[in-house]
Design a protein around this motif. Sequence first.
Motif, PDB file in Angstrom:
ATOM      1  N   PRO A  11       0.834  -1.123  -0.136  1.00 37.67           N
ATOM      2  CA  PRO A  11      -0.012  -0.018   0.024  1.00 37.67           C
ATOM      3  C   PRO A  11       0.656   1.398   0.059  1.00 37.67           C
ATOM      4  N   ASP A  12       0.201   2.177  -0.727  1.00 38.91           N
ATOM      5  CA  ASP A  12       1.012   3.788  -0.828  1.00 38.91           C
ATOM      6  C   ASP A  12       1.134   4.248   0.957  1.00 38.91           C
ATOM      7  N   GLU A  13       0.342   4.061   1.557  1.00 34.68           N
ATOM      8  CA  GLU A  13       0.746   4.268   3.083  1.00 34.68           C
ATOM      9  C   GLU A  13       1.820   3.790   3.699  1.00 34.68           C
ATOM     10  N   VAL A  14       2.048   2.580   3.253  1.00 34.41           N
ATOM     11  CA  VAL A  14       3.353   1.914   3.976  1.00 34.41           C
ATOM     12  C   VAL A  14       4.495   2.455   3.145  1.00 34.41           C
ATOM     13  N   LEU A  15       4.667   2.961   2.064  1.00 33.71           N
ATOM     14  CA  LEU A  15       5.962   3.409   1.600  1.00 33.71           C
ATOM     15  C   LEU A  15       6.043   4.901   1.909  1.00 33.71           C
ATOM     16  N   ASP A  16       4.803   5.704   1.932  1.00 32.58           N
ATOM     17  CA  ASP A  16       4.875   7.060   2.715  1.00 32.58           C
ATOM     18  C   ASP A  16       5.513   6.975   3.910  1.00 32.58           C
ATOM     19  N   ASP A  17       5.132   6.051   4.860  1.00 28.50           N
ATOM     20  CA  ASP A  17       5.402   5.952   6.140  1.00 28.50           C
ATOM     21  C   ASP A  17       6.975   5.500   6.218  1.00 28.50           C
ATOM     22  N   MET A  18       7.379   4.686   5.233  1.00 29.31           N
ATOM     23  CA  MET A  18       9.088   4.373   5.059  1.00 29.31           C
ATOM     24  C   MET A  18       9.786   5.637   4.962  1.00 29.31           C
ATOM     25  N   ARG A  19       9.278   6.498   4.035  1.00 30.87           N
ATOM     26  CA  ARG A  19       9.966   7.636   3.716  1.00 30.87           C
ATOM     27  C   ARG A  19      10.030   8.767   4.774  1.00 30.87           C
ATOM     28  N   GLN A  20       8.963   8.874   5.563  1.00 31.78           N
ATOM     29  CA  GLN A  20       8.929   9.650   6.767  1.00 31.78           C
ATOM     30  C   GLN A  20       9.621   9.159   7.968  1.00 31.78           C
ATOM     31  N   ARG A  21      10.092   8.077   7.952  1.00 31.15           N
ATOM     32  CA  ARG A  21      10.743   7.505   9.106  1.00 31.15           C
ATOM     33  C   ARG A  21      12.389   7.604   8.762  1.00 31.15           C
ATOM     34  N   GLU A  47      24.491   8.125   3.003  1.00 32.58           N
ATOM     35  CA  GLU A  47      24.342   7.990   1.473  1.00 32.58           C
ATOM     36  C   GLU A  47      23.344   7.405   1.255  1.00 32.58           C
ATOM     37  N   LEU A  48      23.289   5.987   1.915  1.00 33.22           N
ATOM     38  CA  LEU A  48      22.050   5.024   1.568  1.00 33.22           C
ATOM     39  C   LEU A  48      20.781   5.639   1.856  1.00 33.22           C
ATOM     40  N   ALA A  49      20.784   6.116   3.094  1.00 34.83           N
ATOM     41  CA  ALA A  49      19.580   6.861   3.376  1.00 34.83           C
ATOM     42  C   ALA A  49      18.855   7.813   2.687  1.00 34.83           C
ATOM     43  N   ASP A  50      19.929   8.662   2.158  1.00 37.80           N
ATOM     44  CA  ASP A  50      19.486   9.675   1.116  1.00 37.80           C
ATOM     45  C   ASP A  50      19.084   8.922  -0.155  1.00 37.80           C
ATOM     46  N   TYR A  51      19.550   7.838  -0.546  1.00 35.99           N
ATOM     47  CA  TYR A  51      19.185   7.426  -1.891  1.00 35.99           C
ATOM     48  C   TYR A  51      17.610   6.891  -1.574  1.00 35.99           C
ATOM     49  N   TRP A  52      17.650   6.226  -0.491  1.00 31.34           N
ATOM     50  CA  TRP A  52      16.189   5.405  -0.252  1.00 31.34           C
ATOM     51  C   TRP A  52      15.195   6.538  -0.174  1.00 31.34           C
ATOM     52  N   LEU A  53      15.433   7.769   0.376  1.00 27.52           N
ATOM     53  CA  LEU A  53      14.413   8.777   0.391  1.00 27.52           C
ATOM     54  C   LEU A  53      14.087   9.631  -0.892  1.00 27.52           C
ATOM     55  N   ASN A  54      15.293   9.769  -1.708  1.00 26.06           N
ATOM     56  CA  ASN A  54      15.117  10.511  -3.013  1.00 26.06           C
ATOM     57  C   ASN A  54      15.198   9.819  -4.010  1.00 26.06           C
ATOM     58  N   GLU A  55      15.609   8.691  -4.454  1.00 24.40           N
ATOM     59  CA  GLU A  55      15.768   7.936  -5.622  1.00 24.40           C
ATOM     60  C   GLU A  55      15.240   6.672  -5.727  1.00 24.40           C
ATOM     61  N   PHE A  56      15.117   5.783  -4.598  1.00 21.65           N
ATOM     62  CA  PHE A  56      14.603   4.568  -4.552  1.00 21.65           C
ATOM     63  C   PHE A  56      13.288   4.181  -5.261  1.00 21.65           C
ATOM     64  N   ASP A  57      12.957   3.526  -6.027  1.00 19.68           N
ATOM     65  CA  ASP A  57      11.601   3.466  -6.518  1.00 19.68           C
ATOM     66  C   ASP A  57      11.069   2.050  -6.352  1.00 19.68           C
ATOM     67  N   TRP A  58      10.481   1.707  -5.189  1.00 17.66           N
ATOM     68  CA  TRP A  58      10.055   0.445  -4.930  1.00 17.66           C
ATOM     69  C   TRP A  58       9.106  -0.015  -6.013  1.00 17.66           C
ATOM     70  N   ARG A  59       8.020   0.788  -6.538  1.00 22.78           N
ATOM     71  CA  ARG A  59       7.145   0.198  -7.508  1.00 22.78           C
ATOM     72  C   ARG A  59       7.901  -0.375  -8.622  1.00 22.78           C
ATOM     73  N   LYS A  60       9.191   0.195  -9.005  1.00 20.00           N
ATOM     74  CA  LYS A  60       9.863  -0.505 -10.110  1.00 20.00           C
ATOM     75  C   LYS A  60      10.540  -1.702  -9.597  1.00 20.00           C
ATOM     76  N   GLN A  61      10.802  -1.875  -8.348  1.00 22.30           N
ATOM     77  CA  GLN A  61      11.308  -3.341  -7.919  1.00 22.30           C
ATOM     78  C   GLN A  61       9.960  -4.311  -7.694  1.00 22.30           C
ATOM     79  N   GLU A  62       8.840  -3.652  -7.298  1.00 21.83           N
ATOM     80  CA  GLU A  62       7.817  -4.428  -7.138  1.00 21.83           C
ATOM     81  C   GLU A  62       7.194  -4.999  -8.484  1.00 21.83           C
ATOM     82  N   ALA A  63       7.152  -4.337  -9.561  1.00 19.45           N
ATOM     83  CA  ALA A  63       6.852  -4.759 -10.829  1.00 19.45           C
ATOM     84  C   ALA A  63       7.951  -5.925 -11.478  1.00 19.45           C
ATOM     85  N   MET A  64       9.162  -5.832 -11.097  1.00 23.13           N
ATOM     86  CA  MET A  64      10.398  -6.673 -11.606  1.00 23.13           C
ATOM     87  C   MET A  64       9.894  -7.919 -10.904  1.00 23.13           C
TER      88      MET A  64
END
Length: 381
Positions: A11-21, A47-64
């Motif tokens: 769900p989108d709310e889970v991903l939003d919560d991840m970014r907020q945390r 650097e890893l946290a910044d990547y997760w916050l600003n670049e990581f695309d879960w939906r792309k991974q999910e589709a794969m």
Amino acid sequence: MAIQPFQINIPDEVLDDMRQRIANTRWPDEIPNTDWDYGSNMAYVRELADYWLNEFDWRKQEAMLNGFSQFRADVEGMGIHYIHERGKGPNPIPLVITHGWPSTFFEMYKIIPLLSDPASHGGNAEDAFDVIAPSMPSYGFSDRTTERGWSVSRVGDMWVSLMDVLGYDKFGAHGGDWGAGVTARLGYAHPDRMIGVHVTAVSATPHLDDDSPPLTDAEKEFHRARAQWREDEGAYGHIQGTKPQTLSYGLMDSPCRTGGMDSREVPRMVGLQRRCGERLYEGRAADEHHHLLGDADDKFVGANILRVAAAPLNMKKGEKITPPSAVARFPKDIGYPPREWAERVFNLQQWTEMPDGGHFAAMEKPEALVEDLRSFFRPLR
């Protein structure tokens, strides 16, 4: 035992919560110029946290991931998630491949297409496998364990039941890390079901007594190096093996647990990323220029809180894992046993010294690993 198709849909709310945390991470202090000496390096973690916050695309991974044929089955009263890709060839043989820790079935995503459809990836269709890549209990989208006594040996026994559900009488097995322990258990306890076993780690321990051949110099050095590694790097294993509940309070904020099966186990916070990411970093075949964020697969650092114990498989006097066996030894692996140590444990038919690569071979060196699997199982078909 019901088998149900499965698709990942977080769900989108889970991903939003991840970014907020991640955005609200409270950073600790760090002694200057200590690099990785005291644990995860601050600059790297930021650097890893910044990547997760600003670049990581879960939906792309999910589709794969949803491009694979995924299922869940009731196995011994537990829901087990797995990928099941049918081989494209004249006579595919079934092969169960087991991930390690800190990992999930995602560890295997590069090798699954190469194994199941070799002709489309520069190979021979006659080398095709029916690939079964399950998530161990408490990992990925499999059910969590709720009782004491789970070990990699018990998981190995469960995989026999899973293969019964799927209608396979005999099959091959492969694994690294804890997956190597599961694979060794299959060869040890269920030799009549095994076509062959292939591992990238020698996790079983032979019986040694006064009647055993003396340890060679290479074996002595292996034990010395392994003891040193445990002293330098093994703190995580000790706490997870003795007081995992205490550790869980610090990590429990990381995997999402919103109640629905399809919304579980998405990494949500820096704490869990670091716990698992440090092990991924330490197990890489890294040179001084290599950086973990350089590979797309490493950007998805996901694992579950530890609930399956890596109880060792100890041979009794005169015992051996009898099915045809192979070991692929990667030079930067964690623990680097010599061939003679493996020969004490396995009915060793193939031993491969890889030119490079580390602990997570399926992610780092998928083509080399797959070619080794093909060559080993080719005469066993």
